[in-house]
Motif scaffolding. Structure first.
Motif, short mmCIF file in Angstrom:
data_model
loop_
_atom_site.label_atom_id
_atom_site.label_comp_id
_atom_site.label_asym_id
_atom_site.label_seq_id
_atom_site.Cartn_x
_atom_site.Cartn_y
_atom_site.Cartn_z
N ILE A 59 -46.92 7.05 3.79
CA ILE A 59 -45.88 7.52 3.11
C ILE A 59 -44.71 7.18 3.15
O ILE A 59 -44.26 6.98 4.37
CB ILE A 59 -45.81 9.21 3.43
N GLY A 60 -44.00 6.56 1.97
CA GLY A 60 -42.65 6.05 2.19
C GLY A 60 -41.89 7.15 1.87
O GLY A 60 -42.00 8.05 0.81
N ILE A 61 -40.92 7.14 2.62
CA ILE A 61 -39.68 8.14 2.68
C ILE A 61 -38.61 7.37 1.82
O ILE A 61 -37.82 6.53 2.68
CB ILE A 61 -39.16 8.80 4.02
N MET A 62 -38.41 7.39 0.56
CA MET A 62 -37.47 6.78 -0.12
C MET A 62 -36.13 7.39 -0.08
O MET A 62 -35.78 8.32 -0.59
CB MET A 62 -37.88 6.84 -1.83
N ASN A 63 -35.36 7.05 0.83
CA ASN A 63 -34.07 7.77 1.54
C ASN A 63 -32.65 7.15 0.74
O ASN A 63 -32.48 5.72 1.04
CB ASN A 63 -33.95 7.57 2.99
N THR A 64 -32.16 7.87 0.22
CA THR A 64 -30.85 7.53 -0.75
C THR A 64 -29.67 7.93 0.47
O THR A 64 -28.44 8.01 -0.18
CB THR A 64 -30.66 8.16 -1.85
N TRP A 65 -29.84 8.01 1.69
CA TRP A 65 -28.85 8.06 2.55
C TRP A 65 -27.79 6.83 2.51
O TRP A 65 -27.96 5.69 2.25
CB TRP A 65 -29.23 8.21 4.02
N SER A 66 -26.52 7.21 2.42
CA SER A 66 -25.45 6.30 2.64
C SER A 66 -23.96 6.96 2.99
O SER A 66 -23.77 7.79 2.60
CB SER A 66 -25.16 5.56 1.23
N GLU A 67 -23.33 6.39 3.86
CA GLU A 67 -21.98 7.13 4.19
C GLU A 67 -21.04 6.81 2.99
O GLU A 67 -20.14 7.66 2.98
CB GLU A 67 -21.43 6.26 5.50
N LEU A 68 -21.22 6.03 2.18
CA LEU A 68 -20.51 5.80 1.00
C LEU A 68 -21.04 6.67 -0.24
O LEU A 68 -20.46 6.81 -1.24
CB LEU A 68 -20.48 4.51 0.23
N THR A 69 -22.17 7.49 0.09
CA THR A 69 -22.53 8.83 -1.07
C THR A 69 -22.55 9.80 0.01
O THR A 69 -23.37 10.54 0.67
CB THR A 69 -23.96 8.47 -1.41
N GLY A 121 -50.48 12.00 8.49
CA GLY A 121 -50.08 10.80 7.84
C GLY A 121 -49.50 9.78 8.60
O GLY A 121 -49.12 10.19 9.50
N PHE A 122 -48.85 8.67 7.81
CA PHE A 122 -48.35 7.62 8.59
C PHE A 122 -46.81 7.61 7.91
O PHE A 122 -46.94 6.93 6.77
CB PHE A 122 -49.06 6.43 8.70
N PRO A 123 -45.84 8.01 8.29
CA PRO A 123 -44.52 7.97 7.59
C PRO A 123 -43.82 6.72 7.97
O PRO A 123 -43.47 6.09 9.04
CB PRO A 123 -43.68 9.35 8.15
N LEU A 124 -43.32 6.04 6.72
CA LEU A 124 -42.38 4.95 7.10
C LEU A 124 -41.02 5.02 6.14
O LEU A 124 -41.19 5.17 4.71
CB LEU A 124 -43.03 3.61 6.56
N GLU A 125 -39.74 5.12 6.52
CA GLU A 125 -38.57 5.39 5.97
C GLU A 125 -38.17 4.29 5.48
O GLU A 125 -38.26 3.01 6.19
CB GLU A 125 -37.47 5.97 6.84
N VAL A 126 -37.84 4.25 4.07
CA VAL A 126 -37.26 3.09 3.17
C VAL A 126 -35.89 3.17 2.64
O VAL A 126 -35.90 4.14 1.95
CB VAL A 126 -38.31 2.76 2.19
N PRO A 127 -34.83 2.77 2.89
CA PRO A 127 -33.66 2.81 2.32
C PRO A 127 -33.68 2.33 0.88
O PRO A 127 -34.37 1.13 0.91
CB PRO A 127 -32.74 1.99 3.09
N VAL A 128 -33.11 3.10 0.11
CA VAL A 128 -33.30 2.54 -1.25
C VAL A 128 -31.79 2.57 -1.94
O VAL A 128 -31.01 3.45 -1.36
CB VAL A 128 -34.28 3.18 -2.52
N PHE A 129 -31.65 2.09 -3.04
CA PHE A 129 -30.20 1.99 -3.74
C PHE A 129 -29.69 3.26 -3.90
O PHE A 129 -30.37 4.28 -4.34
CB PHE A 129 -30.34 1.38 -5.26
N SER A 130 -28.31 3.61 -3.71
CA SER A 130 -27.69 4.73 -3.48
C SER A 130 -26.48 4.81 -4.52
O SER A 130 -25.43 4.32 -3.90
CB SER A 130 -27.41 5.43 -2.24
N ALA A 131 -26.30 5.43 -5.51
CA ALA A 131 -25.13 5.40 -6.20
C ALA A 131 -24.42 6.58 -6.32
O ALA A 131 -25.09 7.85 -6.63
CB ALA A 131 -25.54 5.18 -7.71
N SER A 132 -23.30 6.71 -5.79
CA SER A 132 -22.46 7.87 -5.61
C SER A 132 -21.54 8.16 -6.64
O SER A 132 -20.65 7.09 -7.15
CB SER A 132 -21.80 7.89 -4.44
N GLU A 133 -21.45 9.31 -7.28
CA GLU A 133 -20.72 9.40 -8.47
C GLU A 133 -19.11 9.27 -8.09
O GLU A 133 -18.25 8.70 -8.91
CB GLU A 133 -20.84 10.71 -8.95
N ASN A 134 -18.80 9.62 -6.83
CA ASN A 134 -17.29 9.74 -6.55
C ASN A 134 -16.90 8.47 -5.89
O ASN A 134 -15.72 8.36 -5.46
CB ASN A 134 -16.95 10.84 -5.79
N THR A 135 -17.65 7.21 -5.96
CA THR A 135 -17.15 6.05 -5.18
C THR A 135 -17.50 4.75 -6.13
O THR A 135 -16.86 3.93 -6.20
CB THR A 135 -17.53 5.78 -3.88
#
Length: 580
Positions: free
Chosen positions: A48-58, A80-94
């Motif tokens: 399982i891919g955890i598609m994570n939009t974490w960002s300190e600029l979001t 299951g077998f979890p694997l975290e995947v950082p993906v593009f994160s677009a913040s409206e206020n930045t």
């Protein structure tokens, strides 16, 4: 809808990378083992891919790393077998010029991350408003089992004993400063109270609206939309979703099973009931385009016209998302729609059951927050779609946030050629404008700004504000924040930058607005309009290179979702063969 689960066990797509004893399999497994994963994790269990939009600029998504750990716990618990995947994160206020410029880029990035890596299912970990549609769009295109987990809204803001709605208070107070009702020092004091916890906007802005759309579409577990970011139950929801995605993979329950026409109709009606953002129109249309479901602006108008707005939240009403959750959240609204015959009850959800099975026992704990239909904020709360010679492709307005006295109006146009022209002239005391005028803003659509920024809710001229006027009709090809309010006509299509009729409106022209009649008319002779259009020349210079050029060349108009023209119905593209 009856769903027939797939047989289990069976070979999953991740085994194309990890299964067997070939050189390629050893290559893929061996490198991943450098993180300390035991060999038996590659035995064919769901990856399982955890598609994570974490960002300190979001900022809205700043807590998602913590939430991802709860998702992982649920995946481990379910085998299951979890694997975290950082993906593009677009913040409206930045992001400049607008996060909307990058929604399609984010969707493409997520699609390729899911399609071309060894995952069998995905958890879409989202928050800030563009991250939700972009990840659903990407998942819809790959059609890999996926479930949405949102980060949740902030706690209520409070300032001098009054609720402070994120975004909404910003627009109100900035107008109060121009009107002389508030000092700059007071504004700075209020700033400290606007964002007092992790999470997305606490109003029914676009983030909360899209969280509600995900739940109404059936792409999230019931109750997901409204749980505050810092509430322990948000973490529980994340963990339960982690468990659920493993079973979804085993059952082969895919986005195409959930994202049906019936599901989109449920989302459209839900948006009317919650007083949701106009941005939902453009995002839901784009998601529908990815799965090939025929949903149009006319469906938005038809399905929402008779839906009362019953959720009493800013910017349309009084309360905030924290209170919406305490009142029972979106399940109460969906139950209300179902009882009124406005819900496709058999629509499938990621739970494996129907949407009605998920909400039929919901209880409303506060009937001032979620009101009865006879006490609705607006009897017709859906998005109004206006057409006419000024908007042949349509324009949208949110009646629940507009002034009823301006629903039928004829006024003199005061035209701003672009956002810079507006900023340069709006504060001029010599500007020939009063409250009866209609403010018109050009060249802020998908190609014009570019990216279609949230500038459609133009602030009123200070000299008008000082007279106690708080609303005027505003027309543009731009968007506005879901936290904003007013009689604002948006997404005018075709946009000015491609030669739509908006491009040739002149100051002094008379414009007729008839919301009940769904009409938006530039009151000049047809011959004059055609003559102006024939003489029109674009003032927008296309970008020379890079993503901005790709966006300009391929973005569609707002009335079809502003997705890229080459991405419609692209579900199911084959994964490239291994090159090792």
């Amino acid at each position: 809808m009856t769903f027939q689960p797939a047989d289990w066990p069976r070979k999953l797509r991740s085994q194309e990378w990890y299964g067997g004893t070939s050189r390629d399999a050893i290559y893929h497994r061996g490198w991943l083992k450098n993180q300390g994963y035991p060999h038996d994790l590659f035995d064919g269990r769901p990856v399982i891919g955890i598609m994570n939009t974490w960002s300190e600029l979001t900022p809205c998504n700043g807590h998602l790393r913590e939430l991802a750990e709860k998702v992982k716990a649920g995946i481990w618990e379910a085998g299951g077998f979890p694997l975290e995947v950082p993906v593009f994160s677009a913040s409206e206020n930045t992001f400049r010029p607008s996060a909307m410029m990058y929604r399609n880029l984010a969707a493409m990035a997520v699609e390729e991350a899911m399609r071309n890596q060894p995952i069998d299912g995905a958890v879409l970990l989202v928050g800030c408003d563009k991250t939700t549609p972009s990840l659903i769009m990407g998942a819809a295109s790959t059609d890999i089992p996926s479930i949405v987990v949102t980060g949740g809204p902030m706690l209520n803001g409070w300032f001098r004993g009054e609720r402070l709605g994120s975004g909404t208070a910003l627009w109100q107070m900035s107008e109060d400063i121009k009107a002389g009702k508030m000092t700059q020092e007071e504004f700075l004091e209020a700033e400290q109270a606007m964002s007092r916890s992790s999470g997305t906007c606490n109003t029914m802005g676009t983030a909360s609206t899209m969280a509600s759309m995900a739940e109404a579409l059936g792409m999230a577990l019931s109750g997901n939309a409204a749980i505050p970011a810092v509430d322990a139950r948000r973490r529980v929801m994340a963990q339960l979703s982690g468990r659920r995605i493993v079973q979804m993979v085993k059952d082969d329950l895919k986005p195409s099973d959930v994202l049906t026409k019936e599901a989109f109709e449920n989302a459209i009606r839900t948006n009317g009931a919650i007083g949701g953002s106009t941005n939902a129109v453009i995002h839901v249309l784009a998601i529908a385009g990815r799965v090939g479901v025929d949903i149009s602006l006319d469906d938005w108008d038809r399905l929402g016209r008779d839906v009362p707005t019953v959720v009493n939240l800013m910017p349309s009403g009084k309360y905030l998302m924290e209170e919406f959750f305490y009142a029972g959240g979106l399940p109460v609204v969906l139950k209300r729609l179902g009882e009124a015959g406005m819900l496709n009850r058999d629509a499938l959800t990621v739970s494996g059951g129907t949407i009605w099975e998920e909400v039929k026992d919901a209880v409303n704990w506060n009937e001032d927050v979620i009101r009865p239909a006879d006490k609705a904020l607006a009897a017709s709360g859906g998005i109004a779609v206006l057409r006419g010679n000024l908007a042949p492709g349509g324009a949208v307005l949110k009646p629940s946030a507009a002034n009823p006295d301006l629903m039928q109006h004829r006024g003199r146009a005061v035209v701003f050629e672009d956002i810079d022209d507006y900023k340069a002239r709006i504060g001029n005391e010599d500007l020939d404008i009063d409250e009866s005028c209609i403010m018109v803003l050009k060249n802020c659509g998908p190609k014009g700004y570019p990216g279609m920024s949230e500038v459609g809710n133009m602030g009123l001229p200070p000299k008008v504000l000082r007279r106690g006027i708080t609303d005027m009709i505003r027309i543009s090809d731009a968007r506005m924040s879901g936290t904003a309010y007013g009689t604002v006509i948006l997404h005018t299509s075709p946009e000015a930058a491609v030669g739509g009729p908006l491009a040739v409106v002149r100051s002094g022209d008379m414009i007729e607005v008839d919301v009940p009649g769904r009409r938006l008319h530039l009151d000049i002779p047809d011959e004059e309009l055609q003559s102006r259009l024939a003489a029109w020349q674009s003032a927008v210079t296309p970008p020379e290179s890079g993503y901005a050029r790709l966006f300009h060349d391929h973005v569609e108009q707002a009335d079809t979702g502003a997705d890229f023209d080459f991405l419609k119905g692209c579900r199911g593209r084959e994964v490239p063969r291994d090159s090792h």
